[in-house]
Write a protein that holds these residues in place. Structure first.
Motif, short mmCIF file in Angstrom:
data_model
loop_
_atom_site.label_atom_id
_atom_site.label_comp_id
_atom_site.label_asym_id
_atom_site.label_seq_id
_atom_site.Cartn_x
_atom_site.Cartn_y
_atom_site.Cartn_z
N ALA A 149 0.84 -1.21 0.00
CA ALA A 149 0.00 0.00 0.00
C ALA A 149 0.87 1.26 0.00
O ALA A 149 0.57 2.23 -0.69
CB ALA A 149 -0.93 -0.01 1.21
N GLU A 150 1.97 1.24 0.75
CA GLU A 150 2.84 2.41 0.81
C GLU A 150 3.51 2.65 -0.54
O GLU A 150 3.58 3.78 -1.02
CB GLU A 150 3.88 2.25 1.92
N PHE A 151 4.00 1.58 -1.18
CA PHE A 151 4.62 1.74 -2.50
C PHE A 151 3.63 2.33 -3.50
O PHE A 151 4.01 3.10 -4.38
CB PHE A 151 5.13 0.39 -3.02
N ILE A 181 5.73 10.51 10.94
CA ILE A 181 6.88 9.81 11.53
C ILE A 181 8.06 9.81 10.57
O ILE A 181 9.21 10.01 10.97
CB ILE A 181 6.48 8.38 11.95
N SER A 182 7.78 9.61 9.28
CA SER A 182 8.88 9.62 8.30
C SER A 182 9.56 10.98 8.26
O SER A 182 10.79 11.06 8.13
CB SER A 182 8.37 9.24 6.92
N ASP A 183 8.78 12.05 8.41
CA ASP A 183 9.40 13.38 8.46
C ASP A 183 10.37 13.49 9.64
O ASP A 183 11.46 14.03 9.50
CB ASP A 183 8.33 14.47 8.55
N ARG A 237 4.88 0.44 6.50
CA ARG A 237 4.74 1.64 5.64
C ARG A 237 5.91 2.59 5.91
O ARG A 237 6.51 3.14 4.97
CB ARG A 237 3.42 2.36 5.92
N ILE A 238 6.24 2.77 7.18
CA ILE A 238 7.34 3.67 7.52
C ILE A 238 8.64 3.15 6.92
O ILE A 238 9.42 3.89 6.32
CB ILE A 238 7.49 3.80 9.06
N ALA A 239 8.86 1.83 7.06
CA ALA A 239 10.11 1.24 6.56
C ALA A 239 10.23 1.41 5.05
O ALA A 239 11.29 1.73 4.53
CB ALA A 239 10.17 -0.24 6.94
N VAL A 240 9.12 1.20 4.33
CA VAL A 240 9.16 1.34 2.88
C VAL A 240 9.47 2.80 2.52
O VAL A 240 10.32 3.09 1.67
CB VAL A 240 7.82 0.88 2.25
#
Ligand code: FAD
Ligand code: FAD
Lengths: 267, 354
Positions: free
Chosen positions: A135-137, B96-98, B122-125
């Motif tokens: 989903a993130e990609f 969080i990524s920011d 999601r954060i890791a990607v």
């Protein structure tokens, strides 16, 4: 127009038949019989229910060895319209980053879609990280830990099972949902559909099809590595044998340890 | 959205410092899993001579910041949402990524709760790094500034070391209950930086329509647990187990397959992907003792195993082993306990009359 659903399905070894190569520390999957990952059966069933109600075109997408074809055919026998197996030696030993990247690239290659449905986690490595990673990609919203899904207008309405309650959420399409194991009863394949599926066959894609350089995928494209392997240190325990006739004695011992509350103590 | 590119490693690993901990919170309280992560984060940060940094998102973070400080957080980075009340993985991943892009942390620990597991990958990607999932042991290697994480492997005995050598932050999750709660520090010394954030655009189509609260069984603090596995034969097999648990004033636990089969709800599952328990007494009936179950109950004080197979792996993890049919042995145990209680009552009565 019917909505387009992609079901992500992983073939997993039947839990009881695993063998680990003691030298390379890798799983010997060839030895174990392959089955559809259990929560992916529930994911497919969610898709088929939507198809029953409003019509949908369902594609089953799987990354794995050539032997995974049989699991895809089984899904088509249950009512999926199309099957794609992403298979290539360079995809082997991917961690969740590389797996998510490869599956996201495959989704892109399929073209337009409305909804992706995945299982919540697998019964082999079971990280549960692949759905959200995809989903993130793709830059789409997600609903995880779902027990039921339906489409309303241009949105997915999902019931999510959380630690402290149940959430009903509506998210815009396209979106990704992950479905919990046992959240529905998967239907069986129909012989006629299975024969159709065998006739139609599945598509097989490799890293060239997806335009993914080999160093981005599989073990090379994986940020995590497995280091050593050990047997965890355990406290030695006595494993004192007790027969059913000796259970009275055991209960006395437990009582002596203060594990059995008698009224007397409560008062 | 993240470009479809491989996991490109940063050039200067030495730029990455400090241990991030995600402070999952609700109603101003940090979740149990996040507190455990904070305890581990503190330990590792001390070992690596780095700081432990709490990352918090919510509406009003004052209480969360105070609580994190009391457990030894060195710095708290908070984002207070001014236009959204609730959880959204898209919005939280962005925030969080920011923080990660700005602060370049070396390590990031996230509780493996449902919220944590929804977010972590999601954060890791987005940040181009890896995650070791459901770890049961964590340690720091000060020489290489590496996080050494262990998780159960596939077989029935061993655990694997998972490393993220070249990518940062090194991320992991552990299920709540995996570690003891940390002790409060004597003199909190913590800086707090909270900013206001708007996420309206990201969550425009994300609508929480309803929330039905329910209390879920928490086995992590239970004193006595009686668990059933496939060897109890079917959903009915839980009847004698429930009776025994009641007699002992304990709770009912289960192995994963019986949960997967729908014999009993997930909230009863003990193990790597269920709850990690440490009761005074754990009774395992019809459970074989595969590593994924063992890691969730091996810290129990006393373990009784009931199994028809004298060679089942559970035997060597038990203090007492009853080589018998689960249903029979469990029912007999409950009977004996009832008798024991009666005898004690009589004793107490006779003492009184004497
Ligand atoms: C013992 C062991 C431990 C591991 N630990 C880690 C770890 O800590 N971190 C890490 O990054 N990797 C780890 N891996 C690697 C991981 O198994 C792979 O990345 C794997 O490809 C996907 O992970 P999963 O089985 O956990 O999938 P999950 O994330 O549990 O799968 C969720 C859903 O995603 C979909 N899906 C997953 N894989 C596929 C596929 N191949 N094709 C189609 N759909 C799919 C399915 O719908 C599935 O139900 C580990 C592997 C093993 C054997
Ligand atoms: C990634 C991953 C995560 C996992 N997470 C978990 C987890 O959180 N928790 C968990 O429990 N498992 C987990 N597992 C599954 C685990 O590997 C085992 O499959 C599982 O623990 C086995 O459950 P069981 O002992 O009930 O069944 P089995 O292994 O089938 O054992 C049944 C036992 O019952 C005995 N038996 C049979 N008949 C009787 C009888 N009449 N009376 C008494 N005994 C009898 C048998 O001898 C056998 O020892 C996980 C696996 C993976 C790969």
């Amino acid at each position: 127009m019917a909505i387009k659903i992609i079901v992500m399905m992983k073939q997993v070894p039947d839990a009881e038949e695993i063998f680990i190569d003691p030298v390379k520390f890798t799983l010997n999957r060839a030895q174990a019989r392959g089955i559809i990952n259990p929560s992916d059966e529930n994911a497919l069933e969610c898709a088929l229910k939507i198809k029953d109600q409003t019509g949908a075109e369902i594609t089953v997408l799987s990354m794995g060895p050539p032997a995974a074809e049989s699991a895809i055919i089984e899904c088509m026998g249950r009512g999926a319209d199309r099957g794609v197996l992403v298979t290539d030696r360079v995809f082997a030993a991917a961690d969740t980053y590389a797996t998510s990247l490869t599956l996201a690239a495959s989704v892109k290659n399929l073209g337009e879609f409305d909804l992706i449905i995945a299982g919540e986690s697998t019964t082999d490595s079971g990280t549960g990280h692949v759905g959200p990673g995809v989903a993130e990609f793709l830059g789409i919203d997600q609903a995880t830990y779902c027990t039921s899904l339906h489409i309303e207008n241009d949105a997915l309405v999902a019931e999510r099972d959380l630690e402290d309650g149940t959430e009903v959420v509506s998210i815009g399409l396209p979106a990704l949902a992950t479905v919990l194991i046992s959240s529905n009863i998967p239907r069986r394949a129909k012989l006629r559909l299975k024969i159709d599926a065998l006739r139609k066959g599945i598509e097989k894609w490799d890293h060239d099809t997806l335009k993914l350089p080999p160093e981005w995928v599989g073990i090379k494209g994986s940020p995590t590595v497995v280091g050593a392997l050990k047997i965890p240190e355990e406290r030695k325990r006595a494993a004192k044998r007790i027969t059913v006739d000796q259970l009275g004695e055991l209960v006395k011992e437990l009582g002596g340890m203060g594990l059995i509350k008698t009224e007397e103590e409560e008062a | 959205m993240t470009d479809l590119v491989g996991c490109i490693a940063p050039e200067k690993l030495e730029e990455y410092r400090n241990v991030f901990v995600y402070l999952e919170n609700r109603n101003g309280k940090i979740s149990r899993g996040a507190l455990e992560m904070l305890g581990k984060g503190k330990e590792i940060s001390v070992k690596l001579n780095e700081k432990v940094v709490g990352i918090a998102i919510g509406q009003d973070l004052k209480a969360v910041a105070d609580e994190a400080a009391s457990f030894g957080c060195d710095l708290i980075l908070g984002a207070e949402l001014s236009d959204f009340n609730g959880f959204s993985s898209v919005a939280y991943t962005n925030i969080i990524s920011d923080f990660i892009f700005e602060q370049k942390p070396n390590i990031f620990l996230i509780s493996g709760s449902r919220e944590g597991r929804d977010l972590v990958s999601r954060i890791a990607v987005k940040c181009k790094t890896g995650v070791a999932a459901d770890c049961i042991e964590l340690d720091g290697d000060p020489t290489n500034r590496l996080l050494i994480a262990w998780r159960p492997s596939f077989g029935d005995k061993t655990i694997d070391q998972i490393l993220c050598r070249k990518h940062r932050p090194q991320m992991i999750t552990s299920r709540p209950g995996s570690y003891k709660l940390p002790e409060k520090v004597e003199k909190p010394d913590c800086e707090t930086r909270i900013k206001k954030v708007k996420v309206g655009k990201l969550v425009a189509k994300h609508k929480i329509l309803e929330f039905k609260p329910k209390t879920r069984l928490d086995l992590t603090s239970s004193k006595i647990i009686v668990s059933g596995g496939l060897g109890i034969g079917g959903p009915k097999g839980f009847e004698p187990i429930r009776k025994l648990a009641k007699e002992l004033e304990g709770e009912v636990g289960a192995s994963r397959p019986v949960v997967d089969l729908g014999w009993i709800p997930y909230e009863h599952q003990v193990g790597q992907t269920g709850q990690t328990v440490r009761p005074k007494l754990y009774i395992a009936a019809g459970i074989s003792g595969k590593i994924q179950h063992i890691v969730g109950m091996k810290a129990s004080e006393t373990i009784i195993a009931i199994n028809t197979d004298p060679d089942a792996p559970i035997v060597k993890y038990s203090d007492y082993f009853i080589n018998a049919d689960a249903g029979k042995a469990v029912a007999k145990l409950a009977d004996e306990i009832r008798k024991y209680k009666k005898a004690h009552l009589v004793e107490a009565d006779s003492e009184q009359t004497a």
